[in-house]
Design an enzyme around this catalytic site. Structure first.
Site, mmCIF file in Angstrom:
data_model
loop_
_atom_site.group_PDB
_atom_site.id
_atom_site.type_symbol
_atom_site.label_atom_id
_atom_site.label_comp_id
_atom_site.label_asym_id
_atom_site.label_seq_id
_atom_site.Cartn_x
_atom_site.Cartn_y
_atom_site.Cartn_z
ATOM 1 N N GLU A 27 81.342 63.673 0.935
ATOM 2 C CA GLU A 27 82.282 62.197 1.630
ATOM 3 C C GLU A 27 82.426 61.586 0.054
ATOM 4 O OE1 GLU A 27 79.745 61.135 5.030
ATOM 5 O OE2 GLU A 27 82.424 59.785 5.416
ATOM 6 N N ASN A 174 85.950 64.394 13.173
ATOM 7 C CA ASN A 174 84.507 64.300 13.158
ATOM 8 C C ASN A 174 83.408 63.476 13.772
ATOM 9 O OD1 ASN A 174 81.526 64.682 10.789
ATOM 10 N ND2 ASN A 174 82.527 62.724 10.665
ATOM 11 N N GLU A 175 82.995 64.109 13.967
ATOM 12 C CA GLU A 175 82.025 62.827 15.137
ATOM 13 C C GLU A 175 82.512 62.206 15.933
ATOM 14 O OE1 GLU A 175 78.283 61.037 13.491
ATOM 15 O OE2 GLU A 175 77.171 63.245 12.640
ATOM 16 N N TYR A 243 70.167 65.812 11.838
ATOM 17 C CA TYR A 243 69.299 65.325 10.270
ATOM 18 C C TYR A 243 68.201 65.084 11.456
ATOM 19 C CZ TYR A 243 74.080 63.379 8.798
ATOM 20 O OH TYR A 243 75.116 63.813 7.441
ATOM 21 N N GLU A 295 76.904 68.733 9.039
ATOM 22 C CA GLU A 295 76.071 68.212 8.567
ATOM 23 C C GLU A 295 74.643 67.846 8.831
ATOM 24 O OE1 GLU A 295 76.844 63.850 9.245
ATOM 25 O OE2 GLU A 295 79.628 64.996 8.887
ATOM 26 N N GLN A 344 73.809 65.119 1.790
ATOM 27 C CA GLN A 344 75.704 65.468 1.100
ATOM 28 C C GLN A 344 75.155 65.802 -0.284
ATOM 29 O OE1 GLN A 344 78.798 62.299 0.921
ATOM 30 N NE2 GLN A 344 78.171 61.874 3.522
HETATM 31 O O1 AHR Z 1 76.348 62.073 6.016
HETATM 32 C C1 AHR Z 1 76.407 60.582 6.068
HETATM 33 C C2 AHR Z 1 77.645 60.515 8.102
HETATM 34 O O2 AHR Z 1 76.141 61.074 9.046
HETATM 35 C C3 AHR Z 1 78.840 61.294 8.660
HETATM 36 O O3 AHR Z 1 79.420 60.641 7.728
HETATM 37 C C4 AHR Z 1 78.524 61.058 9.486
HETATM 38 O O4 AHR Z 1 79.643 62.094 9.689
HETATM 39 C C5 AHR Z 1 76.625 61.245 10.244
HETATM 40 O O5 AHR Z 1 77.157 60.508 10.922
#
Ligand code: AHR
Length: 490
Positions: A27, A174-175, A243, A295, A344
């Site tokens: 990103e 995205n999101e 995450y 992600e 990432q």
């Molecule tokens: O990976 C960092 C961020 O995490 C991304 O930009 C977003 O999609 C997510 O919240």
């Protein structure tokens, strides 16, 4: 030493392991693209068209299959036209999500696709729904993939690219439940239906369209989204983001409780996927729509001395255990998960690579991807383990595993031991064909906080491993505390 009984049935194939499970995500965030991957036209760091050669070599070596770009949250404020043409005239923008720094758009569509060409990986582009128009997205797809001499295509040719790139993987937002527009699922689903119509197929290629799916446990999003978009028959997959959020603590300062929580969050991926998949099946019984976990990874407090919004963190053996366990989950769910992208690639979150000026280090996570790449494109095999829960507070399983069959008939097996204190003996019954040739590699440390630094770049690296005995298709292998092992059987 406790013995864990395992079986691998080399005659029962359960599905194809898509290489795309081993993908990554880059990103416009902190030092991932600029400085990490792209150093521009006037750098003394060895590069090809501004792209660091050492990064390309390292990503080729792990057979990186797919790279997602330009975000993340950045995707929904990215306007692709600002990133093409003469670099000196490109629009300078503020990256409002990530530190309010100026992005001069010198890394745009052509540069990203050049990066993918150099690595030899598939590009996966995330389009802008949050602040972009339907026309803007439609013309981006045309710019990428159309061969007919339209004005958009002639512009591409004038910018140096005559042939279409034939990009296959395209994300529609995205999101969008948060940074991508704070939408309700019903509203986003309507937008998906509208934007997807104008993302056309050019030539014989068919776009693999990815809808913005849920965050971790947001089952309502999946339900409402699937209820609406299934009818269009115009969606290949929905995304999932999960995450291991540990933002109060730095990577190198995890207490044993923090470690256990991190591993528990990683192991939760298994049930999260199952639950979303179950909901998806209500609306899509033919299972045309797959999951793309675009992600995933650890998210700690940023390193001292770095911009907190640059999400720069160290990468330790904890991350290696998270990566191995997660990749085993994806392998074992290869009929559900079509693609996955760790967050990432360089210098941001759970990176496989860290850079400092000319220097590059491969993180423990890199070495896991290096070991696990042997699963790419194989057939998943049935395997099981009488596992142990080593931390009753968090209900964490000690061992992760997956096994696969290569086209040449050999077997590849991966194991990880999340227990930071205890080794196990695995007693593996290999059912089926006879194997008498074995080799293994290990990534191990006596401390889950061990990591590589720019002064000690190879403290943690994979090594040849020989603590096993193979006789009559029974493999006895010692799995040290906090270790990841890859075993090849012929
Ligand atoms: O990976 C960092 C961020 O995490 C991304 O930009 C977003 O999609 C997510 O919240």
């Amino acid at each position: 030493m406790t013995t864990l009984k395992m079986t691998v049935n080399t005659t029962v194939k359960k599905g194809h392991i898509s290489p795309l499970i081993y993908g990554s995500f880059a990103e416009h965030l902190g030092r991932c693209i600029y400085d990490g991957i792209y150093v521009g036209d006037n750098s003394d760091i060895p590069d090809t068209d501004g792209i660091r050669n050492d990064i390309v070599e390292a990503l080729k070596a792990i057979k990186l299959p797919v790279l997602r770009w330009p975000g993340g949250c950045f995707a929904d404020e990215y306007h692709w036209r600002d990133g093409i043409g003469d670099k000196s005239k490109r629009k300078k923008m503020i990256n409002t999500h990530w530190g309010m720094v100026i992005d001069d758009n010198s890394f745009g569509t052509h540069e990203f696709l050049r990066l993918c060409e150099l690595i030899g990986c598939e590009p996966y582009i995330a389009g802008n729904v949050g602040s972009g128009t339907v026309r803007e997205m439609a013309e981006w797809v045309e710019y990428l993939n159309c061969a007919a001499p339209t004005s958009v295509v002639l512009e591409r040719a004038a910018n140096g690219r005559i042939e279409p790139w034939k990009v296959k993987y395209f994300g529609i937002g995205n999101e969008n439940w948060a940074c991508g527009g704070n939408m309700r699922p019903e509203y986003y689903a309507d937008l998906y239906r509208r934007y997807a119509v104008y993302c056309r197929n050019y030539g014989s290629g068919r776009l693999y369209k990815i809808a913005c799916g849920p965050s971790s446990h947001d089952y309502n999003w999946t339900d409402k989204l699937m209820e609406s978009i299934t009818a269009t028959k115009d969606c290949s997959a929905i995304s999932l983001h999960h995450y291991c959020l540990m933002t109060n603590v730095r990577a190198t300062e995890l207490s044993s409780t923090d470690y256990a929580k991190t591993i528990a969050k990683a192991q939760a991926m298994d049930k999260i996927i199952e639950k979303h998949w179950e909901i998806m099946g209500k609306y899509d019984p033919d299972r045309r729509i797959k999951l793309v976990v675009d992600e995933w990874g650890t998210w700690y407090r940023s390193e001292p001395g770095t911009h907190p919004s640059f999400l720069h963190q160290q990468n330790t053996m904890t991350d290696a255990i998270v990566a191995a366990g997660t990749l085993d989950i994806f392998n074992n769910k290869c009929n559900i998960v079509d693609m996955a992208n760790i967050a990432q690639t360089v210098n941001v979150l759970q990176s496989v690579i860290l850079t400092s000026g000319k220097q590059l280090i491969k993180t423990p996570t890199y070495h896991v991807f290096d070991i696990y790449k042997e699963h790419q494109n194989n057939m998943l095999l049935e395997s099981s383990c009488e596992n142990r829960i080593f931390n009753s507070d968090e209900e964490i399983y000690a061992v992760s595993h997956s096994a696969s069959l290569k086209p040449d008939g050999s077997v590849f097996l991966t194991l990880s031991n999340a227990d930071p204190d205890k080794a196990y003996e695995t007693d593996i019954n290999l059912i089926g064909n006879n194997y008498d040739n074995i080799s293994a590699e290990i990534l191990v440390s006596d401390n889950y906080l061990s990591h590589n630094t720019f002064t000690e770049p190879e403290k943690i690296k994979k090594q040849t491993y020989t603590q096993y005995k193979l006789k009559n298709n029974r493999l006895l292998l010692t799995l040290p505390a906090c270790s990841v092992v890859g075993i090849a059987l012929k």
